[in-house]
Design an enzyme around this catalytic site. Structure first.
Site, PDB file in Angstrom:
ATOM      1  N   SER A 103       0.839  -1.194   0.000  1.00  0.00           N
ATOM      2  CA  SER A 103       0.000   0.000   0.000  1.00  0.00           C
ATOM      3  C   SER A 103       0.881   1.253   0.000  1.00  0.00           C
ATOM      4  CB  SER A 103      -0.954  -0.041   1.196  1.00  0.00           C
ATOM      5  OG  SER A 103      -1.960   0.930   1.083  1.00  0.00           O
ATOM      6  N   HIS A 106      -8.072  -4.838  -1.726  1.00  0.00           N
ATOM      7  CA  HIS A 106      -6.844  -4.392  -1.077  1.00  0.00           C
ATOM      8  C   HIS A 106      -6.405  -5.467  -0.079  1.00  0.00           C
ATOM      9  CE1 HIS A 106      -4.167  -0.977  -0.647  1.00  0.00           C
ATOM     10  NE2 HIS A 106      -4.183  -1.097   0.677  1.00  0.00           N
TER      11      HIS A 106
END
Length: 320
Positions: free
Chosen positions: A137, A296
């Site tokens: 991320s 994610h």
């Protein structure tokens, strides 16, 4: 320092070091050495530098739920030493502050880690000619920037996992109500109020960790309101412009780019647009793209038994 037997890090021995200090707040890096190294003769081990994720807002260097099973498995298969630093977080910090910490970490790693290994009689000695830089991320951006800001450190390969490598993407910058990881953030007006209130209360403080469960609402508000990138750029700094940095340096180490196509936190478009830039600016870069169905952090419970992960690890092993 030992980990509990049920920890993902149970096969490592941990040592924590202060790599920098900001306003009397220590910045810590954890060094994880393979436990089996204690049972063998002293040897050189490759180094895996890991930048944690959390949208530059939450998380921490050893927040286990976000560490991918396959990454730990791969590090052990290579007898690698893992070095995982914390860094200052938004919104207390700015992007410029974060990249100051990146710079300080790399200087510490090269100046201090070998002597620390020597003075502490580690059985596994860090081989700083063999560095793999990994980031999840927000940390994926820091992994790529590490190579661009410090080409002299000769990072052998990079793994970028669902990172905001390209900022000019509407889903990242344009405020709009949207579901994020299955959850609707507060309505826009309430979200803005929560953001302003937090920034006012935390002004002037330094923070290098944040429990995602405690701070989840703030992160959702920042994402929905498109505030992450503006907060990163609050203090102008040329280091924050990834494509511009890439144009200046003109090259990048071999890159394994992993991103879920259904990512509601960092749009897949961020990786796509960066790849478009990379192919124009540095077309000779060795790149492996793993665009997978998923959200994610989709890979955290996956292991090296997955064909695509095994292929990616083989790609890394040819360069690391």
């Amino acid at each position: 320092m030992d980990f509990p037997g049920n920890s993902r890090f149970a096969s490592f021995v941990r040592a924590d070091f202060e790599y920098s200090r900001v306003e009397d707040h220590p910045l810590i890096a954890s060094v994880l050495s393979p436990r089996k190294a204690e049972e063998s003769a002293q040897r050189q081990s490759p180094v895996l530098v890991f930048w944690h994720g959390g949208g530059f807002v939450v998380g921490g260097r050893l927040y286990e739920p976000w560490w991918s099973e396959w990454l730990i498995e791969y590090a052990l298969s290579q007898d690698a030493i893992i070095v995982a630093p914390d860094y200052r977080l938004l919104p207390e910090a700015t992007g410029a502050d974060i990249f100051d910490d990146v710079e300080a970490f790399w200087i510490w790693l090269h100046k201090s880690l070998p002597s620390l290994a020597q003075s502490n009689s580690w059985h596994a000695k860090p081989d700083l000619t063999r560095i793999l830089c990994v980031g999840q991320s927000g940390g994926g951006s820091m992994a790529v920037h590490s190579a661009l800001l410090h080409p002299e450190f000769n990072i052998k390969a990079i793994v970028s996992l669902y990172a905001p490598l390209y900022h000019n993407v509407p889903n990242l910058t344009v405020p709009r109500p949207r579901r994020i990881l299955g959850t609707m953030p507060p309505p826009p007006r309430k979200a803005e109020g929560l953001i302003r209130s937090y920034i006012k209360q935390s002004k002037g403080s330094v923070r290098t960790g944040g429990d995602p469960l405690d701070m989840w609402e703030l992160l959702l508000c920042l994402l929905q309101q498109g505030r992450l990138i503006s907060l990163m750029n609050l203090k102008p700094d040329s280091r924050l412009d990834t494509p511009s940095l890439l144009r200046q340096v003109g090259k990048l180490p071999p890159l394994w780019l992993i991103h879920g196509e259904d990512d509601s936190v960092i749009p897949f478009k961020c990786s796509e647009m960066f790849l478009d830039e990379l192919r124009v600016i540095a077309p000779s870069t060795s790149v492996l793209v793993s665009a997978r169905t998923g959200e994610h952090n989709f890979d955290t419970s996956l292991t090296m038994k997955e064909d695509w992960i095994r292929n990616g690890c083989d790609f890394l092993s040819t360069h690391w």
